[in-house]
Design a protein around this motif. Structure first.
Motif, PDB file in Angstrom:
ATOM      1  N   ALA A  71       0.845  -1.188   0.000  1.00 10.17           N
ATOM      2  CA  ALA A  71       0.000   0.000   0.000  1.00 10.17           C
ATOM      3  C   ALA A  71       0.882   1.241   0.000  1.00 10.17           C
ATOM      4  O   ALA A  71       1.927   1.280   0.652  1.00 10.17           O
ATOM      5  CB  ALA A  71      -0.908   0.000   1.229  1.00 10.17           C
ATOM      6  N   VAL A  72       0.474   2.267  -0.739  1.00 13.27           N
ATOM      7  CA  VAL A  72       1.294   3.483  -0.829  1.00 13.27           C
ATOM      8  C   VAL A  72       0.387   4.712  -0.898  1.00 13.27           C
ATOM      9  O   VAL A  72      -0.687   4.668  -1.492  1.00 13.27           O
ATOM     10  CB  VAL A  72       2.241   3.433  -2.057  1.00 13.27           C
ATOM     11  N   THR A  73       0.838   5.787  -0.264  1.00 10.86           N
ATOM     12  CA  THR A  73       0.102   7.044  -0.250  1.00 10.86           C
ATOM     13  C   THR A  73       1.033   8.180  -0.648  1.00 10.86           C
ATOM     14  O   THR A  73       2.170   8.254  -0.180  1.00 10.86           O
ATOM     15  CB  THR A  73      -0.464   7.335   1.153  1.00 10.86           C
ATOM     16  N   LEU A  74       0.563   9.057  -1.534  1.00  7.66           N
ATOM     17  CA  LEU A  74       1.298  10.267  -1.888  1.00  7.66           C
ATOM     18  C   LEU A  74       0.874  11.346  -0.897  1.00  7.66           C
ATOM     19  O   LEU A  74      -0.303  11.699  -0.817  1.00  7.66           O
ATOM     20  CB  LEU A  74       0.977  10.698  -3.316  1.00  7.66           C
ATOM     21  N   VAL A  75       1.836  11.871  -0.132  1.00  6.82           N
ATOM     22  CA  VAL A  75       1.547  12.836   0.929  1.00  6.82           C
ATOM     23  C   VAL A  75       2.026  14.225   0.502  1.00  6.82           C
ATOM     24  O   VAL A  75       3.172  14.399   0.097  1.00  6.82           O
ATOM     25  CB  VAL A  75       2.234  12.435   2.253  1.00  6.82           C
ATOM     26  N   ARG A  96      -5.494   7.053  -9.160  1.00  8.84           N
ATOM     27  CA  ARG A  96      -6.586   6.098  -8.954  1.00  8.84           C
ATOM     28  C   ARG A  96      -6.363   4.829  -9.755  1.00  8.84           C
ATOM     29  O   ARG A  96      -6.587   3.718  -9.264  1.00  8.84           O
ATOM     30  CB  ARG A  96      -7.922   6.737  -9.354  1.00  8.84           C
ATOM     31  N   ILE A  97      -5.907   4.991 -10.998  1.00  9.21           N
ATOM     32  CA  ILE A  97      -5.648   3.830 -11.851  1.00  9.21           C
ATOM     33  C   ILE A  97      -4.582   2.935 -11.229  1.00  9.21           C
ATOM     34  O   ILE A  97      -4.646   1.706 -11.311  1.00  9.21           O
ATOM     35  CB  ILE A  97      -5.215   4.288 -13.256  1.00  9.21           C
ATOM     36  N   THR A 106      -2.895  19.699   5.266  1.00 11.31           N
ATOM     37  CA  THR A 106      -3.645  20.890   5.646  1.00 11.31           C
ATOM     38  C   THR A 106      -4.520  21.316   4.473  1.00 11.31           C
ATOM     39  O   THR A 106      -4.471  20.720   3.393  1.00 11.31           O
ATOM     40  CB  THR A 106      -2.685  22.039   6.036  1.00 11.31           C
ATOM     41  N   GLY A 107      -5.326  22.356   4.681  1.00 15.76           N
ATOM     42  CA  GLY A 107      -6.159  22.868   3.599  1.00 15.76           C
ATOM     43  C   GLY A 107      -7.532  22.246   3.547  1.00 15.76           C
ATOM     44  O   GLY A 107      -7.933  21.461   4.401  1.00 15.76           O
ATOM     45  N   GLU A 108      -8.279  22.599   2.500  1.00 16.59           N
ATOM     46  CA  GLU A 108      -9.663  22.178   2.351  1.00 16.59           C
ATOM     47  C   GLU A 108      -9.839  20.675   2.241  1.00 16.59           C
ATOM     48  O   GLU A 108     -10.875  20.130   2.642  1.00 16.59           O
ATOM     49  CB  GLU A 108     -10.282  22.849   1.116  1.00 16.59           C
ATOM     50  N   LEU A 109      -8.852  19.990   1.695  1.00 19.99           N
ATOM     51  CA  LEU A 109      -8.951  18.538   1.497  1.00 19.99           C
ATOM     52  C   LEU A 109      -8.120  17.764   2.519  1.00 19.99           C
ATOM     53  O   LEU A 109      -7.773  16.605   2.286  1.00 19.99           O
ATOM     54  CB  LEU A 109      -8.504  18.172   0.073  1.00 19.99           C
ATOM     55  N   LYS A 110      -7.815  18.380   3.647  1.00 21.75           N
ATOM     56  CA  LYS A 110      -6.976  17.757   4.669  1.00 21.75           C
ATOM     57  C   LYS A 110      -7.489  16.368   5.044  1.00 21.75           C
ATOM     58  O   LYS A 110      -8.683  16.167   5.260  1.00 21.75           O
ATOM     59  CB  LYS A 110      -6.941  18.632   5.922  1.00 21.75           C
ATOM     60  N   GLY A 111      -6.546  15.418   5.106  1.00 20.28           N
ATOM     61  CA  GLY A 111      -6.886  14.057   5.491  1.00 20.28           C
ATOM     62  C   GLY A 111      -6.376  13.038   4.489  1.00 20.28           C
ATOM     63  O   GLY A 111      -5.791  13.383   3.461  1.00 20.28           O
ATOM     64  N   SER A 112      -6.589  11.768   4.804  1.00 17.28           N
ATOM     65  CA  SER A 112      -6.187  10.669   3.929  1.00 17.28           C
ATOM     66  C   SER A 112      -7.355  10.268   3.044  1.00 17.28           C
ATOM     67  O   SER A 112      -8.487  10.154   3.518  1.00 17.28           O
ATOM     68  CB  SER A 112      -5.717   9.469   4.758  1.00 17.28           C
ATOM     69  N   HIS A 113      -7.066  10.017   1.763  1.00 16.30           N
ATOM     70  CA  HIS A 113      -8.132   9.722   0.810  1.00 16.30           C
ATOM     71  C   HIS A 113      -7.812   8.455   0.029  1.00 16.30           C
ATOM     72  O   HIS A 113      -6.790   8.368  -0.655  1.00 16.30           O
ATOM     73  CB  HIS A 113      -8.322  10.894  -0.151  1.00 16.30           C
ATOM     74  N   ASP A 114      -8.674   7.487   0.146  1.00 17.78           N
ATOM     75  CA  ASP A 114      -8.549   6.234  -0.588  1.00 17.78           C
ATOM     76  C   ASP A 114      -8.938   6.463  -2.043  1.00 17.78           C
ATOM     77  O   ASP A 114      -9.838   7.268  -2.326  1.00 17.78           O
ATOM     78  CB  ASP A 114      -9.465   5.185   0.044  1.00 17.78           C
ATOM     79  N   PRO A 115      -8.294   5.757  -2.997  1.00 18.45           N
ATOM     80  CA  PRO A 115      -8.635   5.946  -4.412  1.00 18.45           C
ATOM     81  C   PRO A 115     -10.108   5.705  -4.738  1.00 18.45           C
ATOM     82  O   PRO A 115     -10.608   6.197  -5.751  1.00 18.45           O
ATOM     83  CB  PRO A 115      -7.740   4.920  -5.119  1.00 18.45           C
ATOM     84  N   SER A 116     -10.805   4.955  -3.893  1.00 20.45           N
ATOM     85  CA  SER A 116     -12.223   4.706  -4.134  1.00 20.45           C
ATOM     86  C   SER A 116     -13.109   5.673  -3.349  1.00 20.45           C
ATOM     87  O   SER A 116     -14.328   5.561  -3.365  1.00 20.45           O
ATOM     88  CB  SER A 116     -12.587   3.265  -3.737  1.00 20.45           C
ATOM     89  N   GLY A 117     -12.497   6.635  -2.648  1.00 15.97           N
ATOM     90  CA  GLY A 117     -13.230   7.542  -1.780  1.00 15.97           C
ATOM     91  C   GLY A 117     -13.818   8.746  -2.480  1.00 15.97           C
ATOM     92  O   GLY A 117     -13.676   8.953  -3.688  1.00 15.97           O
ATOM     93  N   ILE A 118     -14.467   9.610  -1.681  1.00 13.20           N
ATOM     94  CA  ILE A 118     -15.240  10.733  -2.202  1.00 13.20           C
ATOM     95  C   ILE A 118     -14.381  11.785  -2.897  1.00 13.20           C
ATOM     96  O   ILE A 118     -14.779  12.364  -3.902  1.00 13.20           O
ATOM     97  CB  ILE A 118     -16.078  11.389  -1.076  1.00 13.20           C
ATOM     98  N   VAL A 122     -14.957  13.193  -6.617  1.00 12.58           N
ATOM     99  CA  VAL A 122     -15.191  14.594  -6.969  1.00 12.58           C
ATOM    100  C   VAL A 122     -14.201  15.056  -8.040  1.00 12.58           C
ATOM    101  O   VAL A 122     -14.569  15.722  -9.012  1.00 12.58           O
ATOM    102  CB  VAL A 122     -15.079  15.491  -5.725  1.00 12.58           C
ATOM    103  N   LEU A 123     -12.923  14.713  -7.859  1.00  9.94           N
ATOM    104  CA  LEU A 123     -11.920  15.118  -8.832  1.00  9.94           C
ATOM    105  C   LEU A 123     -12.179  14.465 -10.188  1.00  9.94           C
ATOM    106  O   LEU A 123     -11.981  15.081 -11.240  1.00  9.94           O
ATOM    107  CB  LEU A 123     -10.524  14.767  -8.319  1.00  9.94           C
ATOM    108  N   ALA A 124     -12.620  13.207 -10.158  1.00  7.54           N
ATOM    109  CA  ALA A 124     -12.956  12.530 -11.407  1.00  7.54           C
ATOM    110  C   ALA A 124     -14.120  13.234 -12.089  1.00  7.54           C
ATOM    111  O   ALA A 124     -14.180  13.336 -13.313  1.00  7.54           O
ATOM    112  CB  ALA A 124     -13.297  11.075 -11.141  1.00  7.54           C
ATOM    113  N   ALA A 125     -15.082  13.734 -11.278  1.00  7.76           N
ATOM    114  CA  ALA A 125     -16.236  14.446 -11.845  1.00  7.76           C
ATOM    115  C   ALA A 125     -15.801  15.723 -12.547  1.00  7.76           C
ATOM    116  O   ALA A 125     -16.371  16.117 -13.569  1.00  7.76           O
ATOM    117  CB  ALA A 125     -17.227  14.765 -10.741  1.00  7.76           C
ATOM    118  N   MET A 126     -14.763  16.384 -12.006  1.00  4.99           N
ATOM    119  CA  MET A 126     -14.260  17.606 -12.623  1.00  4.99           C
ATOM    120  C   MET A 126     -13.766  17.339 -14.037  1.00  4.99           C
ATOM    121  O   MET A 126     -14.099  18.066 -14.979  1.00  4.99           O
ATOM    122  CB  MET A 126     -13.132  18.189 -11.775  1.00  4.99           C
TER     123      MET A 126
END
Length: 217
Positions: A71-75, A96-97, A106-118, A122-126
């Protein structure tokens, strides 16, 4: 994954960016260090730059680690360090792929986000809005091409999503060679590979031809 290679089973890759040479990176680097990130890629380059080598290197490493079963996360300190609007959406789609997570400290999107998460949704919708625009704009042109027995780009390689991801950087005057390096094939035997330069050139040329002949709405 080899036994013992990564006992924790999770790697966090950091990225920091300043827009100008005079802007310090200290706050971002300190933030990443405090978060326990030890592998950090950093650069001083404008968001408008069509190529950010250190970000590309970070994403490449993250993808390689993930493909090994870890498992890997870009921070990142804040999502603005990655880009804005469609650029951020394009990057999120690439992560995601590869099933690489995102974490903003920090910032508006602060937190950890799974590729299948909200957040990824949202970014995919953009970017999806631009995809829909492209589909609508070219529908009649594509249908006309099909009736003449022609196909768009390389069969089984290109699609409307790839076309969308290619058009925006072209509008920013990125070279077609660099565009090809940023695109990823998502289906078929060549999944995960980059399309050839010839395929990208043909896809964009046929798009322009069909757009020029499609009736105005």
């Amino acid at each position: 994954m080899r036994a013992g290679a990564e006992p924790v089973g999770h790697v966090r890759v950091g990225y920091a960016r300043a827009a100008t040479a005079r802007q310090p990176l200290d706050v971002q680097l300190d933030s990443l260090g405090e978060a326990g990130v030890t592998r950090v890629f950093s650069e001083k380059i404008s968001t408008r730059a069509t190529k950010r080598p250190e970000l590309e290197a970070a994403v490449k490493l993250a993808g390689e680690i993930r493909s090994s079963g870890i498992a890997v996360t870009l921070v990142v300190h804040e999502h603005k360090r990655l880009g804005r609007g469609i650029e951020l959406a394009m990057l999120a789609e690439k992560l995601r792929i590869s099933y690489v997570g995102l974490e903003f400290l920090t910032g508006e999107l602060k937190g950890s986000h799974d590729p299948s998460g909200i957040v990824f949704t949202v970014l995919a919708a953009m970017s999806g809005m631009q995809r829909e625009y492209i589909r609508d704009r070219n529908l009649e042109g594509h249908e006309s091409a099909r009736k003449r027995g022609k196909t768009i780009g390389g069969a089984g390689v290109t699609d409307d999503d790839m076309l969308c991801l290619a058009l925006h950087p072209r509008d920013q005057e990125m070279s077609q060679r660099d565009i090809a390096k940023r695109l990823v094939i998502t289906t078929g035997a060549k999944r995960g590979q980059h399309p050839s330069l010839a395929t990208v050139m043909r896809m964009l040329r046929e798009h322009d031809e069909h757009a020029a002949t499609a009736p105005s709405t």
